[in-house]
Motif scaffolding. Structure first.
Motif, mmCIF file in Angstrom:
data_model
loop_
_atom_site.group_PDB
_atom_site.id
_atom_site.type_symbol
_atom_site.label_atom_id
_atom_site.label_comp_id
_atom_site.label_asym_id
_atom_site.label_seq_id
_atom_site.Cartn_x
_atom_site.Cartn_y
_atom_site.Cartn_z
ATOM 1 N N LEU A 67 27.705 -40.795 2.401
ATOM 2 C CA LEU A 67 26.536 -40.195 1.764
ATOM 3 C C LEU A 67 26.941 -39.374 0.550
ATOM 4 C CD1 LEU A 67 25.422 -37.101 3.868
ATOM 5 C CD2 LEU A 67 27.647 -38.168 4.043
ATOM 6 N N ARG A 68 25.933 -38.951 -0.216
ATOM 7 C CA ARG A 68 26.163 -38.098 -1.383
ATOM 8 C C ARG A 68 26.404 -36.668 -0.909
ATOM 9 N NH1 ARG A 68 20.898 -38.749 -4.653
ATOM 10 N NH2 ARG A 68 22.025 -37.668 -6.323
ATOM 11 N N GLY A 109 19.374 -31.325 -1.249
ATOM 12 C CA GLY A 109 18.451 -31.323 -2.381
ATOM 13 C C GLY A 109 18.366 -32.688 -3.032
ATOM 14 N N ARG A 110 17.483 -32.790 -4.011
ATOM 15 C CA ARG A 110 17.300 -34.053 -4.717
ATOM 16 C C ARG A 110 18.471 -34.361 -5.640
ATOM 17 N NH1 ARG A 110 13.825 -36.670 -1.624
ATOM 18 N NH2 ARG A 110 12.003 -35.388 -1.159
ATOM 19 N N ASP A 111 19.212 -33.329 -6.012
ATOM 20 C CA ASP A 111 20.379 -33.494 -6.869
ATOM 21 C C ASP A 111 21.387 -32.421 -6.490
ATOM 22 O OD1 ASP A 111 19.910 -31.031 -8.586
ATOM 23 O OD2 ASP A 111 18.084 -32.146 -9.061
ATOM 24 N N PRO A 112 22.593 -32.454 -7.050
ATOM 25 C CA PRO A 112 23.638 -31.512 -6.656
ATOM 26 C C PRO A 112 23.336 -30.050 -6.960
ATOM 27 C CG PRO A 112 24.600 -33.436 -7.712
ATOM 28 C CD PRO A 112 23.133 -33.524 -7.934
ATOM 29 N N LEU A 134 17.570 -41.621 14.881
ATOM 30 C CA LEU A 134 17.882 -41.750 13.459
ATOM 31 C C LEU A 134 19.178 -41.021 13.187
ATOM 32 C CD1 LEU A 134 16.859 -42.483 10.525
ATOM 33 C CD2 LEU A 134 15.764 -40.222 10.510
ATOM 34 N N SER A 135 20.060 -41.626 12.395
ATOM 35 C CA SER A 135 21.298 -40.934 12.038
ATOM 36 C C SER A 135 21.038 -40.040 10.829
ATOM 37 C CB SER A 135 22.418 -41.930 11.720
ATOM 38 O OG SER A 135 22.253 -42.498 10.433
ATOM 39 N N PHE A 136 21.815 -38.968 10.736
ATOM 40 C CA PHE A 136 21.603 -38.009 9.663
ATOM 41 C C PHE A 136 21.908 -38.632 8.302
ATOM 42 C CE2 PHE A 136 22.861 -33.876 7.501
ATOM 43 C CZ PHE A 136 21.552 -33.448 7.349
ATOM 44 N N THR A 141 20.148 -40.646 3.025
ATOM 45 C CA THR A 141 20.170 -41.772 2.085
ATOM 46 C C THR A 141 18.755 -42.281 1.814
ATOM 47 O OG1 THR A 141 22.381 -42.431 2.812
ATOM 48 C CG2 THR A 141 21.060 -44.092 1.682
ATOM 49 N N ARG A 142 17.980 -42.444 2.852
ATOM 50 C CA ARG A 142 16.603 -42.935 2.713
ATOM 51 C C ARG A 142 15.759 -42.027 1.828
ATOM 52 N NH1 ARG A 142 13.262 -42.684 8.068
ATOM 53 N NH2 ARG A 142 12.987 -40.524 7.338
ATOM 54 N N GLU A 143 15.961 -40.710 1.958
ATOM 55 C CA GLU A 143 15.173 -39.747 1.204
ATOM 56 C C GLU A 143 15.791 -39.395 -0.149
ATOM 57 O OE1 GLU A 143 12.211 -38.892 2.172
ATOM 58 O OE2 GLU A 143 12.436 -40.033 4.036
ATOM 59 N N GLY A 144 16.945 -39.990 -0.452
ATOM 60 C CA GLY A 144 17.601 -39.713 -1.724
ATOM 61 C C GLY A 144 18.091 -38.284 -1.847
ATOM 62 N N LEU A 145 18.605 -37.735 -0.760
ATOM 63 C CA LEU A 145 19.031 -36.334 -0.739
ATOM 64 C C LEU A 145 20.547 -36.198 -0.816
ATOM 65 C CD1 LEU A 145 16.637 -35.017 2.072
ATOM 66 C CD2 LEU A 145 16.396 -34.699 -0.411
ATOM 67 N N VAL A 146 20.985 -35.118 -1.455
ATOM 68 C CA VAL A 146 22.402 -34.787 -1.570
ATOM 69 C C VAL A 146 22.717 -33.659 -0.603
ATOM 70 C CG1 VAL A 146 24.236 -33.995 -3.099
ATOM 71 C CG2 VAL A 146 22.378 -35.407 -4.005
#
Length: 278
Positions: A67-68, A109-112, A134-136, A141-146
């Motif tokens: 993940l990010r 968050g949505r970005d770093p 559901l895995s974390f 990833t699905r929600e586009g979160l960092v």
């Protein structure tokens, strides 16, 4: 009543030690720093009825996640906690995941450079995470979160003493509660939640209105030395591995650890006073 046959058959050395993460959420207030606490539901297999910080065991999915992530890399975390990089990643993910599951606070968050202001739209995902549907990493990833690992600080490490039927190698983190997010008690594991200053939480325990395990008492005692959240986050504590020793005495069960005299002299209730299962 304890089944004498099951008690006598219990082999303390056979109990595995599992990794766990605990997060001390802190915020500034006019009364000083406050920390978020939960009183666990009575009857739970581990620490039932105890007042604790949000946290729980590491899932296999935490170590396998891709993940990010923003903040210090896993090698830095591995060095601070004296674990392998794979374990370090799992511990950080578990810390963020368990905090979201247990009190609705999400360090992502949505970005770093941002953090969510409101996690209410993710209530269903929170329930799915708690139910292990559901895995974390899939959720993020699905929600586009960092994942904001930079909002966490490593703080302490305690291992459940030999003799307990569940044992954890618990890694403590500290984090400032994100502005706008509401820490709640919407979890099946909590009977009550509240914000208290460390001094209030310790006084509550001394008066017999709550029960604190030694690691929780030790962290509250440590946090009581700080005046602001900024001071806490600027700290760089040493993180020795503390492994208390549990033994039976004439008055019950004694948990020995460095500094235990303060725990017992403070006069709070101790959950091992009448234990007869070891």
């Amino acid at each position: 009543m304890v089944d004498e046959r099951s008690a006598s058959a219990f082999d303390p050395a056979s109990v595995p030690v599992k990794d766990a993460s605990t997060v001390m959420l802190v915020r500034d207030s006019v009364r000083g720093i406050e920390v978020f606490l939960l009183r666990r539901v009575v009857g739970m297999d581990f620490a039932g009825g105890m007042t604790v910080f949000p946290g729980g065991g590491v899932d296999r999915s935490d170590s396998e996640a891709s993940l990010r992530w923003t903040g210090r890399d896993v090698e830095w975390w591995a060095k601070r906690f004296d674990v392998t990089p794979a374990r370090a990643q799992a511990l950080v993910l578990a810390a963020v995941r368990e905090t979201f599951e247990e009190c609705g606070v999400l360090l992502a968050g949505r970005d770093p450079d941002s953090v969510l202001a409101d996690t209410a739209p993710h209530a269903q995902a929170r329930r799915q995470l708690e139910d292990r549907e559901l895995s974390f990493s899939d959720f993020l990833t699905r929600e586009g979160l960092v994942l904001r690992a930079d909002l966490l600080r490593p703080w302490a490490r305690w291992i459940t003493p030999l003799g307990e039927r569940r044992r954890y190698d618990t890694h403590f983190f500290v984090a400032a509660a994100p502005e706008g997010q509401n820490a709640d008690g919407a979890t099946s594991e909590a009977e009550q939640v509240l914000w208290q200053t460390p001094a209030e939480a310790l006084a509550h325990w001394k008066s017999g209105r709550s029960v604190l395990l030694p690691p929780t008492w030790a962290q509250l005692t440590d946090l009581s030395k700080y005046a602001t959240v900024a001071e806490i986050l600027a700290g760089d504590p040493e993180i020795p591995t503390i492994a208390p020793i549990m033994s039976r005495t004439d008055t019950g069960i004694h948990i020995a650890f460095d500094g235990d005299e303060g725990y017992y002299e403070d006069g709070g209730p101790h959950p091992w006073a009448n234990r007869d299962d070891i």
